[in-house]
Design a protein around this motif. Structure first.
Motif, short mmCIF file in Angstrom:
data_model
loop_
_atom_site.label_atom_id
_atom_site.label_comp_id
_atom_site.label_asym_id
_atom_site.label_seq_id
_atom_site.Cartn_x
_atom_site.Cartn_y
_atom_site.Cartn_z
N SER B 233 1.05 -1.31 0.12
CA SER B 233 0.29 -0.33 -0.04
C SER B 233 0.95 1.10 -0.15
N LEU B 234 2.19 1.35 0.23
CA LEU B 234 3.13 2.12 0.87
C LEU B 234 3.46 2.73 -1.01
N ILE B 235 3.87 1.55 -1.69
CA ILE B 235 4.33 1.29 -3.09
C ILE B 235 3.07 2.40 -3.90
N SER B 236 1.57 2.20 -4.03
CA SER B 236 -0.08 2.69 -4.12
C SER B 236 0.48 3.78 -4.38
N SER B 237 0.63 3.80 -2.59
CA SER B 237 0.10 6.25 -2.69
C SER B 237 1.51 6.67 -3.03
N THR B 238 3.14 5.79 -3.30
CA THR B 238 3.89 7.01 -3.09
C THR B 238 4.11 7.05 -4.55
N VAL B 239 3.83 5.46 -5.74
CA VAL B 239 4.13 6.27 -6.99
C VAL B 239 2.75 6.12 -7.90
N PRO B 240 2.39 7.08 -8.69
CA PRO B 240 0.92 7.25 -9.21
C PRO B 240 1.26 6.64 -10.87
N GLY B 241 0.29 5.84 -10.73
CA GLY B 241 -0.77 4.95 -11.96
C GLY B 241 0.08 3.76 -12.26
N VAL B 242 0.42 3.24 -10.89
CA VAL B 242 0.58 1.69 -11.11
C VAL B 242 -0.18 1.17 -10.50
N ARG B 243 -0.18 0.11 -11.23
CA ARG B 243 -0.93 -1.54 -10.25
C ARG B 243 0.19 -2.32 -9.27
N VAL B 244 -0.85 -2.49 -8.03
CA VAL B 244 0.55 -3.25 -7.73
C VAL B 244 0.09 -4.50 -6.97
N THR B 245 -0.05 -5.53 -7.03
CA THR B 245 -0.54 -7.24 -6.72
C THR B 245 0.51 -8.00 -5.98
N THR B 246 0.00 -8.69 -5.36
CA THR B 246 0.96 -9.58 -3.90
C THR B 246 0.14 -11.11 -4.79
N PRO B 247 1.00 -11.57 -4.75
CA PRO B 247 0.78 -12.82 -5.51
C PRO B 247 -0.16 -13.78 -4.26
N THR B 248 -0.10 -13.99 -3.11
CA THR B 248 -0.33 -14.41 -1.91
C THR B 248 -1.43 -14.13 -2.93
N ALA B 249 -1.55 -12.67 -2.68
CA ALA B 249 -3.14 -12.15 -2.49
C ALA B 249 -3.95 -13.32 -3.48
N ALA B 250 -3.75 -12.97 -4.87
CA ALA B 250 -4.02 -13.52 -6.02
C ALA B 250 -4.90 -15.31 -5.30
N ILE B 251 -3.47 -15.44 -4.85
CA ILE B 251 -3.48 -16.76 -4.32
C ILE B 251 -4.65 -17.19 -3.76
N GLN B 252 -4.48 -16.14 -2.47
CA GLN B 252 -5.83 -16.66 -1.91
C GLN B 252 -7.31 -16.12 -2.46
N GLN B 253 -7.69 -14.94 -3.52
CA GLN B 253 -8.80 -15.30 -4.24
C GLN B 253 -8.74 -15.77 -5.14
N ALA B 254 -8.24 -16.87 -5.85
CA ALA B 254 -7.84 -18.05 -6.17
C ALA B 254 -8.94 -19.15 -5.61
N SER B 255 -8.25 -19.57 -4.52
CA SER B 255 -8.67 -20.67 -3.54
C SER B 255 -10.39 -20.24 -3.33
N GLN B 256 -10.27 -19.07 -2.90
CA GLN B 256 -11.59 -18.62 -2.42
C GLN B 256 -12.40 -19.15 -3.44
N MET B 257 -11.94 -18.66 -4.94
CA MET B 257 -13.51 -18.22 -5.77
C MET B 257 -13.86 -20.57 -6.26
N LEU B 258 -11.97 -20.66 -5.84
CA LEU B 258 -12.44 -22.89 -5.96
C LEU B 258 -12.85 -23.05 -4.82
N ASN B 259 -13.09 -22.43 -3.84
CA ASN B 259 -14.22 -23.08 -2.75
C ASN B 259 -15.74 -22.58 -3.16
N THR B 260 -15.79 -21.44 -3.35
CA THR B 260 -17.27 -21.12 -4.64
C THR B 260 -17.64 -22.45 -5.02
N LEU B 261 -17.16 -22.19 -6.55
CA LEU B 261 -17.25 -22.81 -7.18
C LEU B 261 -16.97 -25.01 -6.44
N THR B 262 -16.42 -24.89 -5.50
CA THR B 262 -16.57 -26.10 -5.10
C THR B 262 -18.06 -26.48 -4.27
#
Lengths: 226, 421
Positions: B233-262
């Motif tokens: 969040s520090l990066i996204s507030s300091t540097v304008p115009g960028v997308r900051v992603t955390t892979p672990t968050a993506a994996i979490q999101q993925a596993s959440q969808m996996l659970n929904t699908l299941t």
């Protein structure tokens, strides 16, 4: 005098039909000695079948006791009663009541299987029983491929499978022609002579009656000795 | 005992009824089987992605995703080239508290010996520090001041029929001039689709594409794993115009969808199984009624209650096993057909159930992972465990559905049963 195998004491049975009580047996005192062929006669509805079912442990009397080989079977619970039917009694019905999807041999094997006998032993014993009733060459036939007389002989073989001390038969020749009926009674007599097996046969058939060693007549739930 | 042959023959005698009854189970079991296969497939992928995403805690990219929509296509096709960032942003980010190291990279959809693949331009030492490096199985990784060197995935080497030390011609696109690179190393990931990738130096990549001073992603490693979200969040507030992603968050999101699908599939499967079990109960009650007299005879000749119970339970168990077996077979066919049916949808950017496909975003270059095709989503894995589970589930439903009819049969009074016509 041979020993008593069946003794009933003041046996009564009352069926409830809605609110009406219908008496079927009324203070029946009956004694059967080991090795007898007993015929039980009487008009329909007189309580013959009820008496046979109670002796066979299929039904319970309303009152009274029955001793078979010294054991009061009215005191047995459901499980022991099933055991009694399996080991002590053999049943033969008017309409044979073979299991239609099993072969003659397999039908004879059922009581042996219920005893937990191993497959080979079962097969061997069932075959020798079919030989006794003259049907070893029909062993692999299903009931609907056998004549009435043949089916009834399979039923005898099945009744004898666990070598019971009493064989109960309910109008066994009722649905047979006289030739088959005579063949049936010949087997009964042979078995009786050879193994000293006791037979109690409910019947109307004079062919059967003349082979019995003792006849009882039941009328209105009461036994009259003939 | 004779329960089995009795059951088999009774079921055979009423083939149509048996088939119809079992088909009720088949629907439920095949549903469950597809579900389990999909989940297994996704789990395998998710695991490999976690591995692939490796050491980079945070990925910074341009907030607009792609420069062009070319690329893609083909099962292992390259992704479109991402939008660029000014390389100086890397300096800014490395000054942010909590940042341990940054690794700028330039990824583009290039052509190696006329085959379109994703190529990463990296600064070798920084890349190794931030991501932990590649699993080199032959040769070596790029040298510090690498020039004209390329490290390629094993699968790509095989498909291009190359050996270590040979040269390849690389260009940014078909129209552009080709350059010669020497293959100095081969890496392996264990997942074939992650191996259709080449690594060259950042300078070479910028040279080929003509995008000097630009990068497509900046990979960030934090001083401590627990600081990742704060740093992000520090990066996204300091540097304008960028997308900051955390892979672990993506994996979490993925596993959440996996659970929904299941949950979704499991509910449908269970409802279907439940309905099917009523069919079994109904058929067994019919069977018990038809054979009342037979039950009476068996009891008269000495069968105990549990003997009768067993005869009917074995029969309903068999129906369950047939349903389970056919259900697994049907499920397997459908599970194989599933990727074929849906690959078109995924390629077109759609995803089932109106949800965003998390895996395509989890592995695209914005996140600093190696490229993969989004089609790889939902490749079902048919495992022995899943087969066992579904088969047993069929058997269990068979037994449970048969309990009541079998109990009723076992409780019949012999005299009454014998009187039944």
């Amino acid at each position: 005098m041979s020993k008593l195998i069946v003794r009933t004491i003041d046996l009564s049975k009352v069926y409830r039909r809605g609110k009406v009580n219908v008496p079927a047996l009324n203070n029946v005192n009956l004694q059967v000695s080991s090795g007898e062929i007993v015929g039980i006669m009487g008009p329909s509805g007189s309580g013959k079948t009820t008496l046979l079912n109670i002796i066979g442990g299929l039904d319970k009397p309303t009152q009274g006791k029955i001793f078979v080989d010294g054991v009061d079977i009215t005191s047995l619970n459901e499980k022991d009663l099933a055991d009694y039917r399996l080991k002590k009694v053999g049943f033969i019905f008017q309409f044979y009541n073979l299991i239609p999807i099993l072969t003659a041999l397999e039908n004879v094997e059922i009581p042996l299987a219920l005893m937990g006998a191993p497959k080979d032993e079962r097969r061997e014993r069932a075959l020798s029983l079919l030989r006794v009733v003259g049907l070893e060459n029909r062993a692999d036939h299903k009931p609907d491929e056998l004549s009435g007389g043949e089916q009834q002989r399979v039923a005898i073989a099945r009744a004898l499978a666990n070598n019971p001390s009493i064989v109960l038969a309910d109008e066994p020749t009722g649905d047979l022609d006289s030739k088959s009926a005579m063949a049936f009674m010949k087997i009964v007599r042979d078995l009786n002579r050879r193994n000293n097996q006791t037979f109690i046969i409910v019947t109307h058939d004079p062919l059967v009656v003349e082979q019995c060693t003792k006849i009882y007549t039941i009328r209105d739930g009461r036994v009259e000795s003939a | 005992m004779f329960s089995w042959s009795l059951a088999v023959r009774n079921l055979k005698r009423r083939r149509l009824r048996t088939a119809l009854t079992a088909s009720g189970i088949v629907v439920g079991i095949s549903m469950m089987f597809i579900l389990l296969s999909l989940v297994s497939g996704m789990e395998t992928q998710a695991r490999s992605m976690v591995r692939a995403l490796g050491g980079a805690d945070i990925t910074v990219s341009n907030s607009t995703s792609f420069r062009d929509r070319m690329g893609g296509g083909g099962f292992f096709g390259a992704l479109p080239s991402p939008s660029t960032l000014d390389a100086s942003i890397a300096e800014t980010i490395s000054g942010i508290p909590g940042v341990y190291a940054v690794s700028p990279q330039f990824s583009f959809s290039g052509s190696i010996n006329s085959r379109r693949v994703t190529v990463y331009g990296i600064e070798p030492p920084l890349f190794e520090v931030v991501t932990g490096g590649l699993n080199i199985v032959e040769g070596r990784f790029l040298s510090e001041n690498s020039y004209g060197e390329i490290v390629m995935g094993k699968a790509l080497m095989e498909i291009l029929n190359l050996t270590l030390g040979q040269t390849v011609s690389l260009s940014a696109s078909q129209e552009e001039e080709e350059r010669i690179f020497a293959v100095v190393g081969v890496f392996e990931t264990g997942m074939i689709f992650q191996e259709y990738v080449g690594y060259i130096s950042l300078a070479d990549a910028q040279n080929i594409t003509g995008e000097y001073g630009l990068v497509t992603q900046i990979l960030v490693k934090c001083e401590d794993p627990s600081m990742v979200s704060d740093v992000a969040s520090l990066i996204s507030s300091t540097v304008p115009g960028v997308r900051v992603t955390t892979p672990t968050a993506a994996i979490q999101q993925a596993s959440q969808m996996l659970n929904t699908l299941t949950m979704f599939f499991a509910t449908i499967g269970l409802v279907a199984l439940f309905a099917g079990s009523f069919g079994v109960t109904n058929t067994m009650i019919m069977s018990v009624t038809e054979r009342t007299r037979e039950i009476g005879v068996l009891k008269a000749i000495g069968a105990k209650n549990h003997d009768i119970m067993k005869i009917f339970l074995v029969e309903s168990l068999l129906i369950g096993l047939i349903g389970g077996g056919v259900g697994v077979a049907v499920g397997s066919i459908l599970a194989y057909a599933f990727p074929m049916l849906t690959s078109g949808l995924f390629a077109a950017g759609a995803s089932p159930f109106g949800m965003r496909n998390p895996f395509s975003s989890a592995v695209n270059p914005e996140l600093g992972g190696r490229a993969t095709s989004p089609i790889m989503f939902a490749t079902p894995a048919i495992t022995p465990l899943n087969i066992t589970i579904c088969f047993s589930l069929g058997a269990l439903v068979g037994i449970l559905a048969g309990l009541y009819p079998a109990w009723r049969a076992s409780r019949m009074k012999p005299v009454e049963a014998l009187r039944h016509v």
